[in-house]
Design an enzyme around this catalytic site. Structure first.
Site, PDB file in Angstrom:
ATOM      1  CG  ASP A 182      -8.947  -3.232  11.631  1.00  9.28           C
ATOM      2  OD1 ASP A 182      -8.773  -2.845  12.813  1.00  9.28           O
ATOM      3  OD2 ASP A 182      -8.856  -2.474  10.651  1.00  9.28           O
ATOM      4  NE  ARG A 199      -0.669  -0.184   4.937  1.00 11.30           N
ATOM      5  CZ  ARG A 199      -0.989   0.375   6.096  1.00 11.30           C
ATOM      6  NH1 ARG A 199      -1.894   1.329   6.144  1.00 11.30           N
ATOM      7  NH2 ARG A 199      -0.424  -0.008   7.205  1.00 11.30           N
ATOM      8  CG  HIS A 209      -5.992  -2.319   4.654  1.00 12.36           C
ATOM      9  ND1 HIS A 209      -5.386  -1.320   3.923  1.00 12.36           N
ATOM     10  CD2 HIS A 209      -5.726  -2.042   5.958  1.00 12.36           C
ATOM     11  CE1 HIS A 209      -4.791  -0.470   4.736  1.00 12.36           C
ATOM     12  NE2 HIS A 209      -4.966  -0.884   5.975  1.00 12.36           N
ATOM     13  NE  ARG A 221      -2.860  -2.434   9.124  1.00 14.50           N
ATOM     14  CZ  ARG A 221      -2.511  -2.908  10.322  1.00 14.50           C
ATOM     15  NH1 ARG A 221      -2.470  -4.202  10.538  1.00 14.50           N
ATOM     16  NH2 ARG A 221      -2.213  -2.088  11.308  1.00 14.50           N
ATOM     17  CD  GLU A 267     -17.037   2.189   1.199  1.00 14.31           C
ATOM     18  OE1 GLU A 267     -18.281   2.099   1.263  1.00 14.31           O
ATOM     19  OE2 GLU A 267     -16.335   2.524   2.174  1.00 14.31           O
TER      20      GLU A 267
END
Lengths: 307, 275
Positions: free
Chosen positions: A116, A9, A108, A166, A57
């Site tokens: 997460d 990323r 991610h 990520r 989105e």
């Protein structure tokens, strides 16, 4: 290159800014995650070509489609689960069907999102995206490859899904390495086994290769940076030349890299394939490295299966 | 080509409606109700308002239209055909396997179609994209987006409405075809989006309420919209589903049904007789 680690990323954000300097038609969209997807690097340099659509989105993808009809080259970025998941219908009907020049750049991806947990760990995006007609699917493994991909996909006049991670992972390639869309990269000539890997698992495969060499077992690693179109010739060649075939991915084994390879093998050169990846399950919270161990997508899992 | 005479525009609207009925009748498939309700607005757009070149459909400075309620493709196709983008006879091939006239608009198959649509709720986002591109490139083209009143039950419309306002898209004009009917009943019964005008106002739009079958009112509304600065405009066109064909008017059952031969003949007669 050893010891240098970087998340794709991060490479993505840097490469976007570089591309922005070269190509005025490049427009970047984000959905309130610019700090995490690293599109903030582009935004800082080109605020007039950066659109923050907010936590929306579906609207982001639709807006990108409209921009593309007017000659812009939109790079729409968010986490993979919100891109390929939440905005699937927009990608299907407003981007892929009309063949619009939109790049969906999803960071991610996979369980390596880590802490997460399951809601944010996208395990189905390769599957969902490669089933869409007109879509090119790229899944990059390191900094060098990401920088190549960000520019290269701007030259494809059509939809592209770029899968990014990520987790900081080793830089594998130096800047002289050549890549080509649709051509897998073969690392090593070993014939004891082939390991097809993509994204964060390429580094794991290389670790396994090194470890096995010490034990006199020679494998080759195939870096599958383009999942679609799939490099049939390389798959068939490896099936013929090596004793064992393994695929490994930070993604569900249903519909992902393993499935894509199995499809080619079944139709062309039926061979057993061991698929390592997420086995029809959601992820969970934890450190990325712990999760890779927990779900069996590390170099050790490769070694176990080669032997 | 700009038609300003009201009588002439009313005549064209009749031809557009005939084209809609022919299209839906020929292959016994399609959506006449919502196509007929938006026919007058489409006529004004394609014959009085929009800056277009039928010989150069992809002209980069053209005004653009996104028919977000894509199932009303017959209205778009008929307006385009009558405007000269392709032969009106072609309308009879609508939804046929050999035809380029797909059931829902396809920008790559039909000259004059600016955006592919069909999955409801997506068109305003793409219209925003076109309008933003126009601003980025300092172009003065306008972008129109036609929404159904049932369609605005889709959440993406309101995501997009925020985007239209955020980017001050005064080059964008949204039209809500307020015919009050959707497949399962009236829009109040199914999932009321009312008050539509207050909603768009609170989302940052200039709102104009009109009778969507009064040609002069439609023209005036678009003229007002052109002079609004710093924000997008939303025209709420009060319409009648099935307008122009007596037995189709205000009947939800004509949302997606083709007429029989007898019904076809009656409809064409009511619209001024066979061409």
């Amino acid at each position: 290159m050893e010891n240098v680690k970087k998340a794709t990323r991060q490479s993505y954000g840097e490469a976007l800014a570089e591309l922005g300097r070269k190509n005025k038609n490049v427009v970047v969209l984000d959905a309130d995650l610019a700090g995490a997807t690293k599109t903030s690097i582009f935004a800082k340099e080109f605020p007039e070509r950066f659109l923050d659509i907010g936590i929306a989105e579906a609207d982001m993808v639709g807006t990108a489609a409209g921009l593309a009809t007017c000659g812009k080259i939109p790079y729409a970025s968010t986490f993979a689960v919100f891109a390929a998941g939440r905005a699937y219908d927009q990608i299907r009907n407003s981007v892929c069907y009309p063949q619009l020049n939109v790049k969906i750049c999803a960071t991610h991806s996979g369980i390596t999102v880590g802490e997460d947990g399951a809601t944010h760990q996208m395990l189905e995006d390769i599957s969902l995206m490669r089933t869409l007609p007109n879509m090119t699917v790229i899944s990059v493994s390191d900094d060098t490859q990401t920088k190549w991909a960000v520019e290269e996909i701007s030259k494809i006049n059509g939809p592209v899904y770029l899968r990014l991670g990520r987790l900081a992972t080793p830089v594998i390639y130096d800047e002289t390495q050549k890549f080509e869309i649709g051509k897998m990269v073969q690392i090593g000539e070993g014939t004891d086994a082939t390991v097809f890997a993509t994204g964060v698992t390429v580094a794991e495969a290389l670790k396994a290769k090194e470890e096995l060499e010490k034990q006199g077992i020679n494998i080759r690693v195939i870096d599958v940076h383009t999942i679609k179109p799939i490099d049939k010739e390389m798959i068939i060649k490896c099936a013929k030349e090596t004793k064992k075939l393994i695929s490994i991915e930070d993604h569900s084994v249903i519909g992902g890299l393993g499935s894509a390879i199995a499809e080619v093998l079944t139709e062309n050169y039926p061979t057993k394939l061991i698929r390592l990846g997420m086995k029809d399950t959601f992820g969970k919270s934890g450190k990325a490295e712990e999760l890779m161990k927990y779900f069996g997508i590390t170099s050790e899992d490769i070694i176990k299966n080669v032997k | 080509m700009k038609v300003t005479d009201i009588n002439e525009l009313e005549g064209i609207a009749k031809s557009v409606r005939q084209g809609i009925i022919e299209a839906v009748y020929s292959n016994k498939s399609g959506h006449p109700g919502g196509s007929l309700s938006i026919a007058d607005v489409m006529t004004v757009l394609y014959f009085n308002q929009m800056n277009l070149d039928e010989n150069n459909p992809k002209w980069e400075d053209r005004d653009r239209l996104v028919l977000s309620k894509g199932h009303c493709a017959p209205a778009l196709y008929s307006a385009l055909a009558n405007r000269g983008f392709f032969d009106v006879e072609k309308l009879k091939t609508f939804r046929n396997i050999e035809s380029n006239l797909q059931g829902h608009p396809d920008m790559n198959k039909v000259p004059g179609v600016d955006m592919t649509s069909g999955s409801l709720g997506q068109g305003l986002s793409s219209a925003n994209g076109m309008a933003i591109a126009g601003k980025m490139d300092n172009k003065d083209y306008r972008v129109y987006c036609v929404l159904g009143d049932g369609e605005i039950e889709e959440g993406q419309i309101w995501e997009a409405a925020m985007t239209s306002a955020k980017y001050k898209l005064d080059n964008l004009c949204v039209i809500v075809d307020n015919n009050n009917l959707q497949i399962d009943g009236t829009i109040e019964e199914v999932m009321s989006p009312y008050p539509i005008d207050e909603k768009f106002k609170s989302f940052g739009f200039q709102v104009i309420n009109i009778d969507g079958h009064n040609i002069q009112e439609i023209i005036d509304a678009f003229d007002v919209a052109k002079n609004v600065k710093g924000k997008p405009t939303c025209i709420i066109a009060k319409t009648i589903k099935g307008k122009g064909v007596s037995f189709m008017e205000n009947k939800a059952e004509w949302h997606g049904k083709a007429p029989s031969e007898e019904e076809f003949c009656q409809a064409m007669q009511e619209l001024g007789g066979a061409r």
